[in-house]
Design a protein around this motif. Structure first.
Motif, PDB file in Angstrom:
ATOM      1  N   HIS A 134       3.190  41.246  12.309  1.00 46.74           N
ATOM      2  CA  HIS A 134       3.415  41.013  13.732  1.00 46.74           C
ATOM      3  C   HIS A 134       4.433  39.884  13.846  1.00 46.74           C
ATOM      4  N   THR A 135       5.493  40.116  14.590  1.00 43.76           N
ATOM      5  CA  THR A 135       6.653  39.222  14.540  1.00 43.76           C
ATOM      6  C   THR A 135       6.718  38.237  15.696  1.00 43.76           C
ATOM      7  N   GLY A 136       5.710  38.229  16.553  1.00 45.63           N
ATOM      8  CA  GLY A 136       5.720  37.294  17.673  1.00 45.63           C
ATOM      9  C   GLY A 136       5.086  37.919  18.898  1.00 45.63           C
ATOM     10  N   LYS A 137       5.290  37.307  20.027  1.00 42.56           N
ATOM     11  CA  LYS A 137       4.691  37.759  21.282  1.00 42.56           C
ATOM     12  C   LYS A 137       5.229  39.127  21.689  1.00 42.56           C
ATOM     13  N   ALA A 138       4.324  40.081  21.908  1.00 36.98           N
ATOM     14  CA  ALA A 138       4.735  41.391  22.402  1.00 36.98           C
ATOM     15  C   ALA A 138       5.390  41.231  23.777  1.00 36.98           C
ATOM     16  N   HIS A 139       6.256  42.170  24.093  1.00 36.13           N
ATOM     17  CA  HIS A 139       7.003  42.157  25.357  1.00 36.13           C
ATOM     18  C   HIS A 139       7.992  40.994  25.434  1.00 36.13           C
ATOM     19  N   ARG A 140       8.424  40.500  24.284  1.00 36.76           N
ATOM     20  CA  ARG A 140       9.634  39.694  24.198  1.00 36.76           C
ATOM     21  C   ARG A 140      10.580  40.454  23.284  1.00 36.76           C
ATOM     22  N   ALA A 141      11.851  40.440  23.634  1.00 35.88           N
ATOM     23  CA  ALA A 141      12.800  41.380  23.044  1.00 35.88           C
ATOM     24  C   ALA A 141      12.931  41.238  21.526  1.00 35.88           C
ATOM     25  N   MET A 142      13.051  40.013  21.019  1.00 36.97           N
ATOM     26  CA  MET A 142      13.259  39.864  19.588  1.00 36.97           C
ATOM     27  C   MET A 142      12.032  40.285  18.790  1.00 36.97           C
ATOM     28  N   ALA A 143      10.845  39.881  19.240  1.00 31.39           N
ATOM     29  CA  ALA A 143       9.628  40.275  18.530  1.00 31.39           C
ATOM     30  C   ALA A 143       9.497  41.791  18.487  1.00 31.39           C
ATOM     31  N   ASP A 144       9.755  42.464  19.610  1.00 28.84           N
ATOM     32  CA  ASP A 144       9.630  43.917  19.647  1.00 28.84           C
ATOM     33  C   ASP A 144      10.727  44.597  18.839  1.00 28.84           C
ATOM     34  N   ALA A 145      11.937  44.077  18.867  1.00 28.43           N
ATOM     35  CA  ALA A 145      13.024  44.656  18.065  1.00 28.43           C
ATOM     36  C   ALA A 145      12.723  44.538  16.572  1.00 28.43           C
ATOM     37  N   GLU A 146      12.194  43.381  16.164  1.00 27.91           N
ATOM     38  CA  GLU A 146      11.856  43.203  14.753  1.00 27.91           C
ATOM     39  C   GLU A 146      10.705  44.120  14.341  1.00 27.91           C
TER      40      GLU A 146
END
Length: 203
Positions: free
Chosen positions: A143-155
């Motif tokens: 899990h790369t970070g907070k969902a529904h933030r662009a970078m986390a979801d792109a990663e």
């Protein structure tokens, strides 16, 4: 696998218009299963973020007031992507906003979108559902970070795509994978995916 630009937008709604615009974009470049480059920016399109969207994404109107103009961001990210093939999770959504925002700066998309959601439906049929977070947990990906933030979801979408590519090699014996192959697979009915892949085996 060739270079792929994995895109994620955060927006003020589900369909682009003069009152519904992008608020953030992130792009990661995936090459040989690894993320090799990144672009991310908030973008101020001069529209108000509804309260429920602010709660979902954490992107506030105050944050956007100091963000760069959407036109500048789209020019930058369009140069960053160039002609690299595109992919997104639920690509129909991101493609709409990519095309709309590019149109406002008089640019036109030159390449196709692959969709990791459609591919996962065909290659991960036993997953509980095909939401990005669920698939990430199901495949035991980071899990790369907070969902529904662009970078986390792109990663997360990039990591999922690398996982799907690995599955195509390991389970289906494909040696060479291309963006065109991914685009063709996402159109094949799930029940016929094994027969379709046999045609590509050994190439």
């Amino acid at each position: 696998m060739e270079r792929i630009a994995v895109i994620d937008f955060e927006t003020t709604g589900i369909s682009p218009s003069s009152s519904c615009r992008a608020t953030e974009i992130a792009v990661v470049i995936l090459e040989q299963g690894q993320i090799v480059d990144r672009y991310q920016s908030l973008m101020n399109a001069g529209v108000r973020v509804p309260g429920f969207i602010e709660q979902l994404t954490g992107i506030s109107n105050a944050m956007l007031r100091s963000a760069p103009p959407a036109e500048r961001v789209m020019n930058e990210v369009n140069e960053f992507v160039g002609t690299t093939p595109l992919l997104a999770h639920n690509a129909a959504f991101d493609q709409k906003f990519w095309d709309f925002e590019l149109g406002l700066i008089r640019r036109t998309r030159l390449q196709k979108f692959a969709c990791s959601l459609l591919l996962a439906r065909r290659l991960m049929p036993t997953a509980p559902n095909h939401k990005l977070g669920t698939l990430t947990s199901y495949a035991q990906l980071p899990h790369t970070g907070k969902a529904h933030r662009a970078m986390a979801d792109a990663e997360m979408a990039a990591n999922l795509t690398a996982h799907l590519a690995q599955e195509l090699r390991r389970t289906h014996g494909l040696r060479e994978l291309s963006h065109d192959l991914l685009c063709s697979l996402q159109k094949v009915p799930a029940a016929k995916i094994n027969d379709h892949l046999k045609k590509h085996r050994g190439f």
